[in-house]
Design a protein around this motif. Structure first.
Motif, short mmCIF file in Angstrom:
data_model
loop_
_atom_site.label_atom_id
_atom_site.label_comp_id
_atom_site.label_asym_id
_atom_site.label_seq_id
_atom_site.Cartn_x
_atom_site.Cartn_y
_atom_site.Cartn_z
N GLY A 1 77.63 -33.75 61.71
CA GLY A 1 77.25 -32.34 61.82
C GLY A 1 76.13 -32.10 62.81
N ALA A 2 75.70 -33.13 63.53
CA ALA A 2 74.58 -32.99 64.47
C ALA A 2 74.95 -32.14 65.69
CB ALA A 2 74.09 -34.36 64.92
N GLY A 3 76.25 -32.07 66.00
CA GLY A 3 76.68 -31.27 67.15
C GLY A 3 77.29 -32.09 68.27
N LYS A 4 77.58 -33.36 68.02
CA LYS A 4 78.09 -34.26 69.06
C LYS A 4 79.46 -33.80 69.58
CE LYS A 4 77.97 -37.81 66.20
NZ LYS A 4 77.56 -37.14 64.94
N THR A 5 80.38 -33.57 68.66
CA THR A 5 81.73 -33.14 69.06
C THR A 5 81.67 -31.75 69.71
OG1 THR A 5 82.78 -34.47 67.35
CG2 THR A 5 84.06 -32.62 68.20
N THR A 6 80.76 -30.92 69.24
CA THR A 6 80.62 -29.58 69.83
C THR A 6 80.23 -29.67 71.30
OG1 THR A 6 80.05 -28.68 67.67
CG2 THR A 6 79.47 -27.33 69.58
N PHE B 1 78.14 -21.08 65.02
CA PHE B 1 79.35 -20.69 64.31
C PHE B 1 78.91 -19.95 63.06
CE2 PHE B 1 80.40 -24.65 66.53
CZ PHE B 1 81.49 -24.22 67.29
N ALA C 1 75.06 -24.72 65.94
CA ALA C 1 75.60 -26.08 66.15
C ALA C 1 74.84 -26.80 67.26
CB ALA C 1 77.08 -26.02 66.45
N TYR D 1 85.30 -24.67 73.60
CA TYR D 1 84.40 -23.60 73.14
C TYR D 1 83.57 -23.08 74.30
CZ TYR D 1 84.94 -25.67 68.42
OH TYR D 1 85.41 -26.17 67.25
N1 LIG Z 1 85.07 -24.53 64.95
C1 LIG Z 1 84.01 -24.54 64.14
N2 LIG Z 1 83.85 -23.57 63.22
C2 LIG Z 1 82.78 -23.55 62.40
N3 LIG Z 1 81.81 -24.47 62.42
C3 LIG Z 1 81.92 -25.47 63.30
C4 LIG Z 1 83.02 -25.56 64.21
N4 LIG Z 1 82.84 -26.66 64.98
C5 LIG Z 1 81.69 -27.23 64.57
N5 LIG Z 1 81.14 -26.52 63.57
C6 LIG Z 1 79.87 -26.81 62.91
O1 LIG Z 1 78.93 -27.17 63.88
C7 LIG Z 1 78.12 -28.26 63.43
C8 LIG Z 1 78.25 -29.43 64.37
O2 LIG Z 1 79.55 -29.99 64.23
P1 LIG Z 1 80.07 -31.20 65.10
O3 LIG Z 1 79.79 -30.94 66.53
O4 LIG Z 1 81.50 -31.43 64.73
O5 LIG Z 1 79.17 -32.41 64.58
P2 LIG Z 1 79.28 -33.98 64.83
O6 LIG Z 1 80.40 -34.23 65.79
O7 LIG Z 1 77.95 -34.39 65.36
O8 LIG Z 1 79.54 -34.59 63.48
C9 LIG Z 1 78.56 -28.56 62.01
O9 LIG Z 1 77.73 -27.85 61.13
C10 LIG Z 1 79.97 -28.02 61.97
O10 LIG Z 1 80.35 -27.65 60.68
#
Ligand SMILES: Nc1ncnc2c1ncn2[C@@H]1O[C@H](COP(=O)(O)OP(=O)(O)O)[C@@H](O)[C@H]1O
Ligand SMILES: [Mg+2]
Length: 252
Positions: free
Chosen positions: A40-45, A14, A19, A54
């Motif tokens: 911020g590790a990327g789990k939700t991503t 991003f 991510a 995405y």
């Molecule tokens: N839609 C988005 N736009 C910009 N940055 C994103 C978006 N989704 C996730 N990120 C970034 O990607 C990284 C991983 O986020 P995320 O997967 O939410 O982490 P976790 O779930 O492990 O806490 C973070 O740095 C977050 O800010």
């Protein structure tokens, strides 16, 4: 291994932030697979990529041997993958029952809104409605949500809302369920109950579970395998005992 999900070199950024960088793993059918890592590790991503929210920059996602990398969210759901969200996404001014009925929409021929507005007694639509209500009642019993059944979601305690969201995902009758921090905001007793429910989801309903969770005790208790991420990079993968004493994991 009979893997239900296979992720190969998943990569997405991003802006300037990577991510996920070439993350690969496989989830065995009928297992509880957990993903851990700091904020911020990327789990939700990973969940957002699997569920079609995405499209990744590169890498591939296979579900039951079929590539699903660029499918849309409703197509992924139709394949049998359900999820819950880190921040609850429910219809707060509808009852628990109605939220779960909405979770059935993929199985409904007549459509939720037609079903909800006007139905002739004894019609095909009415019979279908009865069938779906039966399924939803089973889920309400399974998660012990009887007390919340007819209450508006907005009036329920946070932990109960998390369960309603889990119920809605189960209403899809998925083969694979993605749970994003399901125990957040729950007290110790609720967390314990939830972990039993997650094991029952696997053992009694036969659903494969991918779990993102912060509580390490819970993770170590229920997981068959664990993936540890940091800054979008896989740092370890293995059974709980291996992950627990892994030097990189201890540092992160
Ligand atoms: N839609 C988005 N736009 C910009 N940055 C994103 C978006 N989704 C996730 N990120 C970034 O990607 C990284 C991983 O986020 P995320 O997967 O939410 O982490 P976790 O779930 O492990 O806490 C973070 O740095 C977050 O800010
Ligand atoms: Mg997250």
């Amino acid at each position: 291994m009979d893997s239900i999900l296979k992720i190969e070199n998943l990569t997405i950024g991003f802006g300037g932030i990577k991510a996920l960088s070439k993350v690969s793993f496989q989830v065995e059918k009928g297992s509880i697979y957990s993903i851990i890592g700091p904020n911020g590790a990327g789990k939700t991503t990973i969940f957002n990529c699997i569920s079609g929210i995405y499209p990744p920059d590169s890498g591939k996602i296979f579900y039951k041997g079929e590539e699903i990398t660029y499918l849309k969210p409703y197509q992924v759901a139709k394949k049998g993958i359900a999820r819950t969200f880190q921040n609850i996404e429910l219809f707060s001014h509808m009852s628990t029952m109605d939220n779960l009925m909405l979770g059935r929409h993929l199985h409904m021929k007549t459509g939720v809104w037609r079903g909800a507005t006007f139905i002739y007694k004894g019609s095909k639509a009415a019979k279908e409605e009865v069938k779906h209500r039966g399924k939803v009642e089973e889920i309400i019993d399974f998660l012990e949500l009887q007390v919340a059944r007819n209450q508006f979601v907005v009036n329920l305690p946070y932990g109960t809302r998390k369960l309603v969201e889990l119920g809605r995902a189960l209403a899809l009758e998925p083969e694979l369920i993605l749970l994003d921090e399901p125990s957040a905001g729950m007290n110790m007793e609720e967390k314990g109950d939830l972990m039993f429910s997650i094991q029952d989801i696997r053992d009694d309903l036969g659903i494969t579970v991918i779990l993102v969770e912060h509580d390490m005790n819970l993770i170590m208790d229920v997981s068959d395998r664990i993936l540890a991420l940091n800054y979008g990079v896989k740092i370890a993968e293995g059974i709980p005992e291996e992950i627990q004493k892994h030097p990189e994991v201890l540092k992160a």
